[in-house]
Enzyme design. Sequence first.
Site, PDB file in Angstrom:
ATOM      1  N   LYS A 142      16.552  62.825  57.792  1.00 37.64           N
ATOM      2  CA  LYS A 142      15.633  63.833  58.293  1.00 37.64           C
ATOM      3  C   LYS A 142      16.449  64.792  59.179  1.00 37.64           C
ATOM      4  O   LYS A 142      17.202  64.231  59.995  1.00 37.64           O
ATOM      5  CB  LYS A 142      14.294  63.049  58.949  1.00 37.64           C
ATOM      6  CG  LYS A 142      13.434  62.396  58.002  1.00 37.64           C
ATOM      7  CD  LYS A 142      12.330  61.727  58.958  1.00 37.64           C
ATOM      8  CE  LYS A 142      11.363  60.944  58.101  1.00 37.64           C
ATOM      9  NZ  LYS A 142      10.668  61.728  57.315  1.00 37.64           N
ATOM     10  N   ARG A 166       6.436  54.410  49.884  1.00 35.99           N
ATOM     11  CA  ARG A 166       5.638  53.822  48.707  1.00 35.99           C
ATOM     12  C   ARG A 166       6.378  52.685  48.155  1.00 35.99           C
ATOM     13  O   ARG A 166       5.783  51.968  47.191  1.00 35.99           O
ATOM     14  CB  ARG A 166       5.623  55.121  48.039  1.00 35.99           C
ATOM     15  CG  ARG A 166       6.963  55.580  47.436  1.00 35.99           C
ATOM     16  CD  ARG A 166       6.839  57.007  46.740  1.00 35.99           C
ATOM     17  NE  ARG A 166       6.736  57.999  47.622  1.00 35.99           N
ATOM     18  CZ  ARG A 166       6.360  59.252  47.606  1.00 35.99           C
ATOM     19  NH1 ARG A 166       6.422  59.791  46.376  1.00 35.99           N
ATOM     20  NH2 ARG A 166       6.122  60.154  48.523  1.00 35.99           N
TER      21      ARG A 166
END
Length: 460
Positions: free
Chosen positions: A240, A314
């Site tokens: 990020k 996820r």
Amino acid sequence: MPHALLATSAENSLPIWLVTENAWSTVSAQLPKAAQGFAKAQGFEGKAGSHCLLPDADGNLSGVAFGLPNGDAKQRDPFAVGKLPSVLPDGIYRFETEAPNPALATLAWLLGSYGFSRYRKRHEKSVRLVVPNGVDAEEVTRIADAVAASRDLVNTPTSDLGPDGIEAAARRIAERHGASFTSIVGDDLLKQNFPMIHAVGRASATPPRLIDFTWGKADAPRITLVGKGVAFDTGGLDIKPSSSMLLMRKDMGGAAATLALADMIMGAKLPVRLRVLIPAVENSISSNAFRPGDILDSRKGITVEIGNTDAEGRLILADALALADEESPDLIVDFATLTGAARVALGPELPPFYTDDDALAADIARHGAEQNDPVWRMPLWYPYQSQLDSKFADMNNTGGPMGGSITAALFLRRFVESAKAHVHFDIFAWNSATKPARPEGGEVQAARLMYALLKERYDL
């Protein structure tokens, strides 16, 4: 009395007049002259969110006027009075005029008194509210305490709350309620077939783990809660930008919401068999970090190609959901700070939820409105499932450039087959600015509404 911010006796308490601009002139005319004159001099007109400390003839505080919005109930914030604990001087107060929703107003008072003081001293005020008639103080206190404890977890930086810290917090809650607690740590995850939890967390100096505790009678309705516990998310090798890492302490907000809901359920002794599963990891960067293009096995046997290492939540949820599903529970609820796409669609204050169960969806929407815990149903649009196709594995962990919250929900749905119902909440877990009862910082979303729903269904 169960909470220091509440009082049972109105003795020596000061009145709070809750007024609208339309009603202020009527209420004002009934006040003593000194209070009337002071309010007029201050320019107080009952505008929503404004307050005025009212003196008596000797200059002592005699009461408070607080403005509520005019108009219909949809324009009112049931938490508006949550502003008062931060602006009132020490003392005991009572609602002289009835709040539109006394229970939510009392909860707002408690939530508005919250402050995170672990790293900086905070002036502790003694501002207490007389419990309004008909309000269950024990119940409101349980809810407020559970929210406050989980806000603390979200606000705590990863330097003091890694995967092991999440485990310690879960263990404290489990042990307080007499739950059975286990944790699978490090390479034992591979031995017990949780390969995706291991892959995501193995690059961290603190080993990944699957936290698992159960509570309640074995023959009671089975409710399983799953919470994303990413203590910090660098994005992995798909790193990020630094600006996106500033709030990554909150990437365990799903775990915090799960623990808050579990605390409420066990504290109320709801007649359910509760199971809590929290995959706790740090998505870090090291020589053994999982890579874009890797293909991972999963507990369910579905192979997953890694399209982006920043779509890690996820992956760990999938292994935990597969375990949850093996028991065919009556309901699986998962909470996760899963996608930025959800924020683009609905903003930070309105988490989307996904379920195939229309009756459950209707109950969630109703309780969200009733509990001032807003959520919005989004579609499990199965045609988008093709965006998760992979040329080399059963599926990819990322979808296309649009509909990211939906494709994330569809990914998770692949790992739940046997449960009677499943709902996924894509929460933000953070207040970007202070609002009444919702101070800037970590927040618990969707847990209060699910507690109300479960209580309605099972506490008969």
